[in-house]
Enzyme design. Sequence first.
Site, PDB file in Angstrom:
ATOM      1  N   THR A  72       0.855  -1.195   0.000  1.00  0.00           N
ATOM      2  CA  THR A  72       0.000   0.000   0.000  1.00  0.00           C
ATOM      3  C   THR A  72       0.886   1.239   0.000  1.00  0.00           C
ATOM      4  OG1 THR A  72      -1.808  -1.138   1.104  1.00  0.00           O
ATOM      5  CG2 THR A  72      -1.763   1.267   1.311  1.00  0.00           C
ATOM      6  N   GLN A 181       1.040  -9.926  -6.203  1.00  0.00           N
ATOM      7  CA  GLN A 181       0.533 -11.294  -6.366  1.00  0.00           C
ATOM      8  C   GLN A 181       1.390 -12.137  -7.312  1.00  0.00           C
ATOM      9  OE1 GLN A 181      -2.047 -12.557  -4.649  1.00  0.00           O
ATOM     10  NE2 GLN A 181      -2.760 -10.675  -3.693  1.00  0.00           N
ATOM     11  N   SER A 199       5.150  -7.052  -1.480  1.00  0.00           N
ATOM     12  CA  SER A 199       4.756  -7.118  -0.076  1.00  0.00           C
ATOM     13  C   SER A 199       5.161  -8.462   0.513  1.00  0.00           C
ATOM     14  CB  SER A 199       3.232  -6.954  -0.008  1.00  0.00           C
ATOM     15  OG  SER A 199       2.797  -7.032   1.313  1.00  0.00           O
ATOM     16  N   THR A 237      12.715   4.646  10.802  1.00  0.00           N
ATOM     17  CA  THR A 237      13.575   3.505  11.141  1.00  0.00           C
ATOM     18  C   THR A 237      13.037   2.234  10.501  1.00  0.00           C
ATOM     19  OG1 THR A 237      14.114   4.578  13.209  1.00  0.00           O
ATOM     20  CG2 THR A 237      14.546   2.206  13.096  1.00  0.00           C
ATOM     21  N   CYS A 323     -10.035  -6.331   1.242  1.00  0.00           N
ATOM     22  CA  CYS A 323     -10.165  -4.903   1.530  1.00  0.00           C
ATOM     23  C   CYS A 323     -11.569  -4.437   1.170  1.00  0.00           C
ATOM     24  CB  CYS A 323      -9.153  -4.117   0.723  1.00  0.00           C
ATOM     25  SG  CYS A 323      -7.635  -5.023   0.445  1.00  0.00           S
TER      26      CYS A 323
HETATM   27  N1  PMP Z   1      -1.693  -4.777  -4.266  1.00  0.00           N
HETATM   28  C1  PMP Z   1      -2.273  -5.990  -4.391  1.00  0.00           C
HETATM   29  C2  PMP Z   1      -2.485  -6.572  -5.744  1.00  0.00           C
HETATM   30  C3  PMP Z   1      -2.682  -6.686  -3.238  1.00  0.00           C
HETATM   31  O1  PMP Z   1      -3.275  -7.880  -3.356  1.00  0.00           O
HETATM   32  C4  PMP Z   1      -2.472  -6.086  -1.965  1.00  0.00           C
HETATM   33  C5  PMP Z   1      -2.904  -6.790  -0.699  1.00  0.00           C
HETATM   34  N2  PMP Z   1      -4.191  -7.286  -0.709  1.00  0.00           N
HETATM   35  C6  PMP Z   1      -1.852  -4.824  -1.902  1.00  0.00           C
HETATM   36  C7  PMP Z   1      -1.468  -4.205  -3.075  1.00  0.00           C
HETATM   37  C8  PMP Z   1      -1.592  -4.145  -0.577  1.00  0.00           C
HETATM   38  O2  PMP Z   1      -0.508  -4.742   0.054  1.00  0.00           O
HETATM   39  P1  PMP Z   1      -0.209  -4.529   1.617  1.00  0.00           P
HETATM   40  O3  PMP Z   1      -1.191  -5.391   2.335  1.00  0.00           O
HETATM   41  O4  PMP Z   1       1.208  -4.986   1.778  1.00  0.00           O
HETATM   42  O5  PMP Z   1      -0.368  -3.093   1.908  1.00  0.00           O
END
Ligand code: PMP
Length: 384
Positions: A72, A181, A199, A237, A323
Amino acid sequence: MQSVYLDNNATTPVAPEALEAVRECLETTFGNPSSLHRAGLAAERVLESAREQIAQRMGVPKAELYFCSGATEANNTIMYGVAHAYRGRGSHIVTTAVEHPSVLEPLRQLEQEGFTISYLVPHPGYGVTAGQVCDAMRADTILVSVMQVNNETGAVFPVAELARAVKARRRDTIVHSDGVQGFGKLVSPAADLDAYSVSAHKLHGPKGAGALYVRAGVRCRPLLRGGGHESGLRAGTENIPGIAGFAAAVSAAGADRERDYARVEALRGELLQVMDSIPEAVVLSPPGAVAGTLAVSFPPIPGEVMVNALSEFGVSVSTGSACAASRNKRSHVLEALGFERRLIDASVRFSLSRMTTAEEISRVAEVLRQAVKRLRPVAERVLR
Ligand code: PMP
């Protein structure tokens, strides 16, 4: 009751290698990598060795990989950072209608600031072509952002090929991909891109760690300013235990990536056969989707009802994207792809990974059949 996690969107078990790395860091390498004393230097060594390992798997120079809190943040950083740095050159951005909200929401904000965004709608195979991207480009296109793998359908986008086509048309348009992904599962496209977001928790690392690759020479304004950490791109940090766990998870995922991928594909094939045996189960994922993702609808059973029923049997799956699900909003991805409402509302997503076992798939098959048998008559009665 044994728990089965087929919910890569939210609840991914941490790989044993990653857990060990996190624990070791918390116990022994608790220094601040910015400190000059011995504990600080030890933490810096962990940080730089993690950077080296992850950059190597990604196929990019170590100095161009920046750690942050997750995708994110990585996606927000690149969207705002590139748009604001190149505002003098142009104000047009190309993306797709099926990106993750962490790409779409910053872009909506940039629209408020006067940028123009073109949202490409994927073709029936759910991908976008180089031709589509190039046709959408204008003389003032500063950024193209197309995800590597869609998190809801598993559709794979040919991002390296798209990047080469964009560059052939306009060398100075920045090309980014959200690789959350795809990283660790597919061949890394990063060397062909200007920026790539990843991530840790999607490949069985800990939550709250991620990275952004930004090619040298690309200007990106920092989102977080402060002590100048991460070469000034991301102040704060560094989360050393999270990053160490991230590197361990990346290295475990890369140990035999192709073998693991083939195994996950075979397990997904078994699950697909189960779907064939369930009357009215509609597979939403396209042929050629990534091995770990299978989106299916069981109309008229609402997706949330199905998720709850499976959860009672110890099986965790998700509806659409986690989400979106928590906001009780219809999936913008399935809507953009033109699915009927009854299929969108009844959609459930199964996420498999290298940690999924054949026994788990058999258990899910059994539980799924029972749940559908029990819920369908009730749903039909209520919705009549
Ligand atoms: N991009 C995609 C395609 C995701 O599937 C996700 C997580 N669902 C994110 C971004 C966000 O990642 P994070 O949970 O590390 O913030």
